[in-house]
Design an enzyme around this catalytic site. Structure first.
Site, short mmCIF file in Angstrom:
data_model
loop_
_atom_site.label_atom_id
_atom_site.label_comp_id
_atom_site.label_asym_id
_atom_site.label_seq_id
_atom_site.Cartn_x
_atom_site.Cartn_y
_atom_site.Cartn_z
N ASP A 181 0.86 -1.18 0.00
CA ASP A 181 0.00 0.00 0.00
C ASP A 181 0.90 1.24 0.00
O ASP A 181 2.14 1.14 0.12
CB ASP A 181 -0.96 -0.03 1.20
CG ASP A 181 -2.21 0.81 0.93
OD1 ASP A 181 -2.18 1.66 0.03
OD2 ASP A 181 -3.23 0.61 1.63
C1 NOJ Z 1 -4.09 3.84 0.13
C2 NOJ Z 1 -5.25 2.94 0.30
O1 NOJ Z 1 -5.18 2.26 1.54
C3 NOJ Z 1 -5.44 1.91 -0.80
O2 NOJ Z 1 -6.70 1.33 -0.66
C4 NOJ Z 1 -5.28 2.53 -2.16
O3 NOJ Z 1 -5.46 1.56 -3.15
C5 NOJ Z 1 -3.92 3.17 -2.24
N1 NOJ Z 1 -3.79 4.21 -1.23
C6 NOJ Z 1 -3.63 3.78 -3.61
O4 NOJ Z 1 -4.34 4.93 -3.79
#
Ligand code: NOJ
Length: 759
Positions: A289
């Site tokens: 993430d």
């Molecule tokens: C953080 C989030 O937790 C996740 O769900 C998302 O896909 C990513 N950022 C990318 O934007």
């Protein structure tokens, strides 16, 4: 007779064999291609493939990805996210194809969560449809739009089971139940990647199941917080939905921000390698993430070099935004602190993902302005958005048949959601344009031009400036009305006094749920409660129409309104869908996928809890609260209709079964009301005695039935003994003989009951 059976059986075997032989041949071809390519790659080029910076429109953390174009040209990028449109994608892809030595194409990822340009209801809303073909269609439509916009990878489905509505990200998932969540996971993967999992199709994307794992169990519902959980609980309740996505062939996985029992997911070898790859057989690619590798330092896992190594060795293949793989891995190899095999493995998985998409043959995957024009927000997609919005709405209460509304009546529409457009598409609405969403008021005027409808805003969504300041300004621009709160309420009350019915449209600003949007108080904002209280004083019947991204606490609202309709954030066609439901053109059929508590003090609250040694009763020393009942305000599975449904008693085909046998359980469902309507008949079981304690109810099936007024139909569930399996005292997935209860009903709390025995 016998002969034909044999013939059919052998055909099946042959086709099965044929398919696996074909797959082996395909894999061998891919291996050969990638072996050849990797033989040409330098260590830097391999590490470059592991880098996933953000470039473009959205951010969900610090903006760290700098100079991405330059890095692409130098072969330091494997994929990017947050860039779309044919033009923008083509430009970046050209850098990779024309400027780099080996011309390896880029992946283009994006948070396509509930639609890309055409926005469907938020996932929590979609899950309330309990309609898997519909959910699959929305993912298919999203993939079609996303690929037309140049994308080849979506960061969805989010399948984190969640039982704490304080956590804002419950909006993004399928609710509290393992079984339902697993069905949804499968439907979405099939939708994104195509029924046959043929990723080379120009309209298929790599799906990415997230957030692996247990992100939905963050302590106290505070986003990014610690998770500490028994192996039993994770295995029984939290892991199966991710596993269902893996079994459905999901191409990629995103590791989560949270720690699990002391080891952050992004550094968790047990999770990403032992479990995901070795036990579950996942063959695809894992991305972290956003800045999760960098965050390992805050978790207390070491310095840049240590956390980069930990994350890679644990099983992450791509580093989202941290730039620590490109910054640290080469130095580690040179210092002989990291075996290059880990880099090779990760690089191979990234290249395989590209190969499966067909990017080495056509890096642009037929993106064209024309395709974008024809496929994006076309009539078919908009019709699907309306259908999905209608099917996700849940009628929480409806005293005296206050709903549906009669268009001839004098109706006052009050509240900050009546003319609202900004919030309709909810959080994580990707590339959706809220200005293209239909407001309720506009839909109403178009459908029912009547001078008997009046309007007053009545309240701002929020008055609390301190809270407004905490919402992401990019998400939630709340412009306060020039009138004072008192004047707004006064005006609304005047309109209400003059009406036969008051429809109060209230809720959360969309930025109040989603990422980094945990709330400790999950009631309606206080200023909206004040409006509702003033409306109540008029004595007029009130219909409360809600827009929000999580279960709310609504005890006062329940006690003081005639009807409540939960619409979630319904998406691009919000206004039309709400109008159709309120005036009865569509009879609501949604069922909650997440419990609505009476108060925050009951959280976590969910239907398949354990009985305890002292189940609640009138006795003093039993498991309960002094001040409120144990029961929720609205249970899992709850949702009313404008018609009424009668359930007969349950008929079982037998009262005892043996392992391997099947049990048929039937009921007759009757539409006993005046409207045609759809009901979701739910089947639950309870294992009465076990080597470990079992929940008081577990969902094991459901059937959606449409019945004309006065019509009856018999539904038969065909239960197998596999449905009775659980993890026994030795964590073996098995059945244990003994007594079971079987329940069939309209919600988890309103069921008929029958008993049977497993011999
Ligand atoms: C953080 C989030 O937790 C996740 O769900 C998302 O896909 C990513 N950022 C990318 O934007």
């Amino acid at each position: 007779m016998k002969l034909s059976k044999i013939v059919i059986a052998s055909c099946l075997v042959l086709t099965g064999f044929g398919a696996s032989a074909q797959k082996a041949a395909r894999d061998a071809k891919m291996d050969a291609y990638i072996n050849k390519l990797m033989a040409k790659m330098t260590l830097d080029e391999k590490i470059g493939q592991l880098n996933l910076p953000s470039i473009g429109f959205d951010v969900t953390g610090p903006i760290l990805s700098q100079g991405v174009e330059g890095k692409i040209e130098k072969g330091m990028v494997g994929g990017v996210f947050n860039t779309y449109t044919p033009n923008a994608v083509r430009k970046l892809q050209e850098l990779a194809i024309k400027k780099t030595r080996l011309k390896i194409p880029l992946l283009f990822g994006y948070d396509v969560i509930h639609g890309h340009r055409t926005i469907f209801p938020i996932p929590l809303g979609l899950s309330a449809s309990w309609d898997m073909p519909l959910i699959q269609k929305t993912a298919r439509a999203a993939a079609d739009e996303a690929t037309a916009d140049g994308l080849n990878w979506v960061f969805s489905p989010m399948v984190d089971i969640a039982r704490d509505p304080r956590w804002g990200r419950v909006a993004e998932g399928g609710g509290e139940d393992t079984w339902l969540g697993s069905q949804i996971a499968r439907a979405m993967v099939k939708g994104y990647q195509g029924e046959k999992n043929d990723l080379r199709r120009e309209d298929a994307v790599l799906a990415c199941v997230k957030h692996f794992a247990l992100y939905g169990a963050a302590e106290a519902g505070r986003d990014y917080n610690t998770v500490d959980m028994s192996m039993r609980k994770m295995t029984e309740t939290y892991l199966p939905a991710y596993k269902a996505a893996v079994d459905a062939g999901v191409a990629t996985v995103m590791s989560s921000f949270n720690e699990i029992n002391g080891v952050p997911a992004a550094a968790n070898h047990w999770l990403l390698t032992d479990l995901l790859r070795n036990q579950w057989g996942f063959k695809g690619m894992v991305a972290t993430d956003y800045t999760a590798i960098m965050e390992l330092k805050n978790h207390g896992m070491g310095d840049d070099a240590q956390v980069a190594k930990l994350a890679l060795v644990a099983g992450n293949d791509m580093d989202m935004v941290s730039d620590l793989f490109i910054g640290e891995l080469k130095k580690l190899v040179q210092a002989k602190k990291l075996d290059v095999k880990y880099i090779d493995l990760a690089c191979r998985r990234v290249l395989e993902s590209k190969y499966k998409l067909g990017l080495f043959d056509d890096p642009y995957r037929n993106i064209s302005e024309d395709r974008a024009k024809n496929n994006i927000m076309n009539a078919e997609k908009l019709a699907l958005a309306k259908e999905a919005a209608e099917k996700s709405m849940v009628l929480l209460k409806n005293d005296n048949n206050t709903l549906p509304l009669q268009a001839g009546k004098k109706i006052a529409f009050v509240g900050p959601m009546v003319k609202n457009q900004r919030d309709l598409i909810g959080n994580w609405s990707g590339a959706g344009d809220w200005k293209k969403a239909t407001s309720f008021w506009d839909a109403l005027q178009a459908q029912y031009p009547s001078n008997k409808f009046t309007y007053a805003k009545g309240a701002n969504i929020l008055d609390d400036q301190a809270l407004i300041d905490k919402l992401n300004p990019h998400d939630a621009q709340i412009v306060l009305d020039s009138k004072s709160p008192a004047d707004m309420i006064k005006e609304a009350v005047e309109k209400a006094k003059d009406a036969d019915v008051v429809v109060a449209m209230l809720g959360e600003a969309f930025g109040m749920s989603g990422e980094a949007a945990s709330r400790s108080d999950i009631g309606l904002p206080v200023n909206q409660q004040n409006l509702l209280k003033a409306l109540r004083e008029t004595g007029k019947p009130i219909v409360l129409v809600l827009m929000n991204g999580r279960p709310l606490t609504l005890q006062w609202e329940h006690d003081n309104t005639a009807a409540i309709l939960e619409t979630w954030f319904p998406g691009t066609k919000a206004g039309d869908a709400i109008a159709d439901v309120l005036f009865g053109k569509y009879n609501p059929s949604g069922k909650l996928s997440m419990t609505f508590p009476r108060s925050v003090g009951q959280i976590p609250i969910y239907y398949n809890a354990k009985n305890t040694g002292r189940p609640v009763s009138d006795q003093k020393y039993t498991s309960k609260y002094l001040d409120i009942p144990n029961t929720p305000l609205y249970p899992f599975g709850h949702g009313l209709s404008y018609t009424t449904f009668g359930y007969s008693d349950i008929k079982l085909s037998k009262n005892t079964i043996r392992n391997g046998e099947r049990l048929q359980a039937s009921i007759t469902l009757s539409n006993t009301g005046k409207y045609d309507g759809e009901e979701t008949v739910q089947l639950y079981i309870r294992d009465m005695v076990g080597s470990v304690t079992r929940p008081v109810k577990e969902l094991k099936g459901f059937r959606k039935l449409f019945l004309k007024a006065g019509e009856s139909k018999t539904v038969t569930f065909n239960l197998s003994t596999d449905d009775l399996k659980f993890y026994d005292i030795n964590m073996k997935y098995t059945t244990e003989p003994g007594d079971f209860k079987l329940f069939i009903g309209t919600s988890s709390a309103d069921v008929k009951e029958a008993d049977f025995k497993l011999l």
